[in-house]
Scaffold this active site. Structure first.
Site, PDB file in Angstrom:
ATOM      1  N   PHE A 453       0.756  -1.071  -0.129  1.00 58.69           N
ATOM      2  CA  PHE A 453       0.056   0.061   0.080  1.00 58.69           C
ATOM      3  C   PHE A 453       0.915   1.259  -0.088  1.00 58.69           C
ATOM      4  O   PHE A 453       1.978   1.312   0.503  1.00 58.69           O
ATOM      5  CB  PHE A 453      -0.977   0.093   1.335  1.00 58.69           C
ATOM      6  CG  PHE A 453      -1.839  -1.296   1.269  1.00 58.69           C
ATOM      7  CD1 PHE A 453      -3.195  -0.977   0.930  1.00 58.69           C
ATOM      8  CD2 PHE A 453      -1.531  -2.149   2.072  1.00 58.69           C
ATOM      9  CE1 PHE A 453      -4.056  -1.859   0.794  1.00 58.69           C
ATOM     10  CE2 PHE A 453      -2.430  -3.312   2.018  1.00 58.69           C
ATOM     11  CZ  PHE A 453      -3.795  -3.117   1.532  1.00 58.69           C
ATOM     12  N   ASP A 454       0.550   2.088  -0.673  1.00 60.37           N
ATOM     13  CA  ASP A 454       0.811   3.451  -0.491  1.00 60.37           C
ATOM     14  C   ASP A 454       0.308   4.034   0.586  1.00 60.37           C
ATOM     15  O   ASP A 454      -0.447   3.744   1.186  1.00 60.37           O
ATOM     16  CB  ASP A 454       0.593   4.347  -1.986  1.00 60.37           C
ATOM     17  CG  ASP A 454       0.981   5.831  -1.604  1.00 60.37           C
ATOM     18  OD1 ASP A 454       2.256   6.130  -1.370  1.00 60.37           O
ATOM     19  OD2 ASP A 454       0.081   6.645  -2.196  1.00 60.37           O
ATOM     20  N   LYS A 455       0.868   5.224   1.040  1.00 59.58           N
ATOM     21  CA  LYS A 455       0.457   5.932   2.515  1.00 59.58           C
ATOM     22  C   LYS A 455      -0.565   6.965   2.165  1.00 59.58           C
ATOM     23  O   LYS A 455      -1.543   6.846   2.181  1.00 59.58           O
ATOM     24  CB  LYS A 455       1.578   6.238   3.419  1.00 59.58           C
ATOM     25  CG  LYS A 455       1.024   6.954   4.537  1.00 59.58           C
ATOM     26  CD  LYS A 455       2.372   7.336   5.537  1.00 59.58           C
ATOM     27  CE  LYS A 455       2.934   8.583   4.933  1.00 59.58           C
ATOM     28  NZ  LYS A 455       1.737   9.793   5.102  1.00 59.58           N
ATOM     29  N   LYS A 638       9.929   1.935  -4.771  1.00 62.24           N
ATOM     30  CA  LYS A 638       8.969   1.229  -4.640  1.00 62.24           C
ATOM     31  C   LYS A 638       8.781  -0.005  -5.587  1.00 62.24           C
ATOM     32  O   LYS A 638       8.425  -0.792  -5.282  1.00 62.24           O
ATOM     33  CB  LYS A 638       7.377   2.063  -4.726  1.00 62.24           C
ATOM     34  CG  LYS A 638       7.102   3.246  -3.660  1.00 62.24           C
ATOM     35  CD  LYS A 638       6.099   4.028  -3.831  1.00 62.24           C
ATOM     36  CE  LYS A 638       5.726   5.081  -2.742  1.00 62.24           C
ATOM     37  NZ  LYS A 638       4.479   5.631  -2.873  1.00 62.24           N
ATOM     38  N   VAL A 655      -1.182  -1.117  -4.275  1.00 64.42           N
ATOM     39  CA  VAL A 655      -2.462  -0.444  -3.785  1.00 64.42           C
ATOM     40  C   VAL A 655      -2.003   1.143  -3.860  1.00 64.42           C
ATOM     41  O   VAL A 655      -1.306   1.397  -2.945  1.00 64.42           O
ATOM     42  CB  VAL A 655      -3.273  -0.737  -2.890  1.00 64.42           C
ATOM     43  CG1 VAL A 655      -4.424   0.224  -2.846  1.00 64.42           C
ATOM     44  CG2 VAL A 655      -3.795  -2.222  -2.936  1.00 64.42           C
TER      45      VAL A 655
END
Length: 763
Positions: A453-455, A638, A655
């Protein structure tokens, strides 16, 4: 050139386009080729929706000879070498062909089609609509009459045997039933046989003609009638799955109230409305185009796009979307996209494009069917030849059992089982706000082992919010200020700055009446200062307070505790020291922790990949229940982490918001774009677009994938099981031809209706 085709089920039943692979197989089990008979087509061209925005040079033709995928394939092959054709669209059930091309190219296309043996007649849109309005006789009447005649022939044979009149009556009734129900099938079957293609039409032609030659006229009629009726029933069932997507089109009205140059409001068609026009939407009306509210306030039901039932508040400056419902007040909006480029149009295009991509299970079934039909055909030939020679069977009995075997050989149920299920699942996904761009992602989601997940904007809200305002009562008492005065002063300072942290403080304090803006001065990297009632006040960070030498020891533990939770502390201060603490944070989304927990319960490893500092990333991950967190990651970092996760865990999803996360979204096995509503980049980059910005949608994708996989294999077992039972019974002479047709029809309808259960599935 693109080929927008409505493929058929087993010989003419119109369905949504289902194949784009160069060697697509068909429900007849043979590899598609331009010369093959019905239910085949060389789908070497890309496919786009038939109801795409009208092309300026689109011409429709009525082609009487075109009613099956074989003719579609022949037309595609004949025209694919013609430069200048942008798109072909087939509507087989109405024998309509649409060509997008310049006038000169249209004339060339007509000449080529005429040379190929077709007779295209140019028609306008009104004529095309009238062709689509079929009478009951054209759809069901002739089939039901054919079935009645076939049944009458059977009854005469049973109750009046060995009678010349009855034999003549049987023959006439049987021939009439075959003519009404299957003249087209026989013609196509004979063409296929002449080219040595073993299609379902070829199998049915051999079975019917063979039964007639050996004197089984009533059974020949029953076979053809039941087969034709089953095609019609299958087409209607498949249409329902296809229309679940096309129904989205009806969400957008055909006209809108537009403000003209003289200020009047006038109803205009969507195609005639220029981008930037002012549109008026009354309460209860559907919004016709994407745009921005310029006047009025209302609530809008966005269920059609996001799957969420709660209405959304809209005011001046807010974005609204085509197909949503204006519930409360009248609004005026400025359109931002033409009719063919709205978010709704993009959703429809994305889902229909996904229907064209064959899922892994579908490709597996197609490969199996490619060999299945010829195998059974040769098995039937063996049944006809060897029992009479080796076991002393009468030749007529052997031929009859071979014909029964041919009827059973139809792999319709097997091959139609997968596309109907996939299309139904894609429609269900769209209804709940999930745009899945292909059957492969629909099937793979159940196998996910890790999700990254991205934050910011994915786990968190993406903008800072005030989570606490703490007055320092002792300091306020020394200055003679009340808590209310300090709160008002904080709101006044914050509301005079455009900095995101100041804006969050101002929103959070939500003062009862509008406060004036005061003249402020920026303190570089520290905060702001300004005069109020001739006294200087500041809204600054901890660094500024330390530099001024103020003693903050009594609040250090409290400030440190907030910072440990990835929250930012801003202090209201005067010349004597701090007066209040403002705690600001990018808070996690309300249901993020619950969604992460659900993923963990399904055995999925969760990771956060953030460009923020590791301390903040760890704090947010802890709040959300994410198992692992990595900070200070640029887009390339990433991407590398996704590669590591794939090596360590297996199938991995990313995501993100579809922008700076694009490399990681592309590298992941499945990319989820959050908050895709209105985002072009999200639509283009991700494999699955989450329209409602809800992390639970990732869990729903996995659950939907598991349910779809289960239904797919239920259908495969049903189709193969029924055929296997009847194959064995046939080898022992325990079946008749009409029983074989009933079994084939029953299997097809069973798998179709079982697959269509996915339309009602709620993850």
């Amino acid at each position: 050139m693109t080929n927008d085709n409505h493929h058929t089920t087993c010989c003419g039943c119109e369905t949504e386009p289902l194949a784009t692979t160069p060697t697509a197989t068909t429900c007849c089990g043979a590899a598609a080729s331009a010369s093959s008979a019905c239910c085949s087509g060389d789908a070497t061209l890309a496919i786009t929706p038939d109801h795409a925005p009208p092309h300026r040079n689109r011409v429709r033709y009525h082609v009487p000879e075109m009613d099956c995928a074989v003719e579609q394939a022949q037309i595609t092959q004949a025209l694919e070498s013609l430069a200048g054709i942008e798109r072909l669209a087939f509507h087989l059930s109405d024998r309509i062909l649409s060509i997008d091309a310049a006038d000169a190219v249209q004339a060339q296309a007509v000449r080529i089609l005429q040379q190929t043996g077709f007779k295209p007649n140019k028609i306008n849109e009104q004529q095309a609509s009238s062709l689509e309005q079929k009478s009951f006789w054209q759809t069901w009447g002739r089939l039901l009459l054919a079935l009645g005649l076939a049944l009458s022939a059977e009854l005469i044979g049973i109750f009046f045997p060995e009678n010349r009149i009855s034999l003549l009556s049987e023959t006439v009734l049987a021939l009439s039933a075959i003519f009404l129900a299957g003249s087209g099938v026989l013609k196509k079957g004979l063409v296929a046989l002449s080219k040595l293609h073993l299609t379902i039409n070829a199998l049915m032609a051999v079975a019917v003609i063979g039964a007639f030659l050996i004197g089984e006229w009533p059974e020949a009629a029953m076979v053809m009638s039941l087969f034709a009726l089953s095609e019609a029933l299958e087409a209607r069932a498949v249409d329902k799955a296809r229309h679940a997507i096309q129904a989205l089109l009806s969400l957008s009205p055909q006209t809108a109230s537009v403000q003209t140059a003289d200020g009047r409001w006038q109803e205009q068609t969507l195609e005639s409305i220029a981008t930037g026009s002012l549109l008026r939407v009354m309460p209860g009306g559907r919004i016709a185009l994407d745009g921005v509210v310029v006047q009025g306030k209302t609530t809008v039901d966005q269920t059609a796009l996001t799957g969420e039932s709660l209405p959304v508040e809209k005011a001046e400056g807010d974005v609204v979307f085509a197909g949503t419902v204006n519930q409360a007040g009248s609004i005026v909006m400025r359109s931002s996209a033409p009719a063919g480029d709205t978010t709704l149009a993009k959703i429809i295009h994305a889902v229909e494009k996904a229907q064209n991509e064959r899922a892994p299970t579908q490709r597996l079934v197609d490969r199996f069917a490619r060999y299945y039909t010829p195998t059974v055909f040769f098995l039937a030939l063996a049944v006809m030849l060897f029992p009479p020679l080796l076991l002393g069977w009468p030749w007529l009995k052997a031929v009859y059992q071979a014909l029964v075997l041919l009827v059973i050989a139809c792999p319709c149920a097997l091959v139609i089982a997968t596309p109907v299920t996939i299309v139904s699942s894609l429609a269900t996904a769209a209804r709940i706000g999930l745009i899945i761009k292909g059957g492969v992602y629909l099937e793979q989601a159940r196998l996910l082992q890790a999700v990254a997940f991205d934050k910011t904007g994915t786990i968190t809200q993406g903008q800072p919010e005030l989570v606490a305002w703490i007055p320092l009562t002792e300091a306020l008492s020394q200055r003679g200020l009340s808590t209310k005065q300090a709160r008002e002063l904080t709101a006044l300072m914050a509301g005079s700055s455009d900095h995101p942290v100041s804006a969050a403080i101002a929103r959070g304090l939500a003062w009862e009446k509008p406060l004036p803006r005061i003249q402020i001065e920026q303190l570089s990297g520290r905060g702001i200062q300004g005069l109020y009632a001739s006294k200087p006040y500041r809204l600054v960070n901890r660094r500024y307070i330390s530099e001024q030498g103020f003693d903050t020891q009594k609040w250090d533990d409290l400030i440190h505790a907030y910072e440990q939770q990835a929250q930012t502390v801003t202090l209201l201060s005067d010349d004597a020291g701090p007066l209040a603490l403002c705690v600001v944070a990018d808070v996690i989304k309300p249901h993020a922790a619950d969604a992460i927990r659900a993923l963990s319960e399904r055995g999925v490893h969760t990771v956060m990949l953030s460009g923020d500092n590791p301390h903040t990333a760890q704090a947010i991950a802890l709040q959300a229940g994410i198992q692992e967190a990595q900070g200070h990651l640029l887009p390339e970092g990433k991407l590398n982490m996704i590669e590591q996760l794939k090596q360590q865990h297996g199938l991995t999803a990313m995501v993100g918001d579809g922008m700076n996360d694009a490399p990681a979204l592309a590298k992941a096995d499945i990319g989820f774009a959050m908050g895709g509503i209105g985002s072009d980049i999200a639509m283009e980059t991700a494999d699955i677009v989450v329209m409602n910005d809800d992390l639970h949608s990732v869990v729903k994708s996995i659950d939907l994938s598991k349910k779809t996989h289960s239904v797919l294999w239920q259908n495969i077992v049903l189709a193969l099981g029924i055929k296997l039972v009847f194959l064995v019974l046939t080898l022992f002479s325990m079946t008749t031809m009409w029983m074989a047709v009933f079994a084939d029809v029953g299997a097809s309808l069973l798998v179709i209706f079982n697959g269509m259960r996915m339309l009602m599935y709620r993850p």
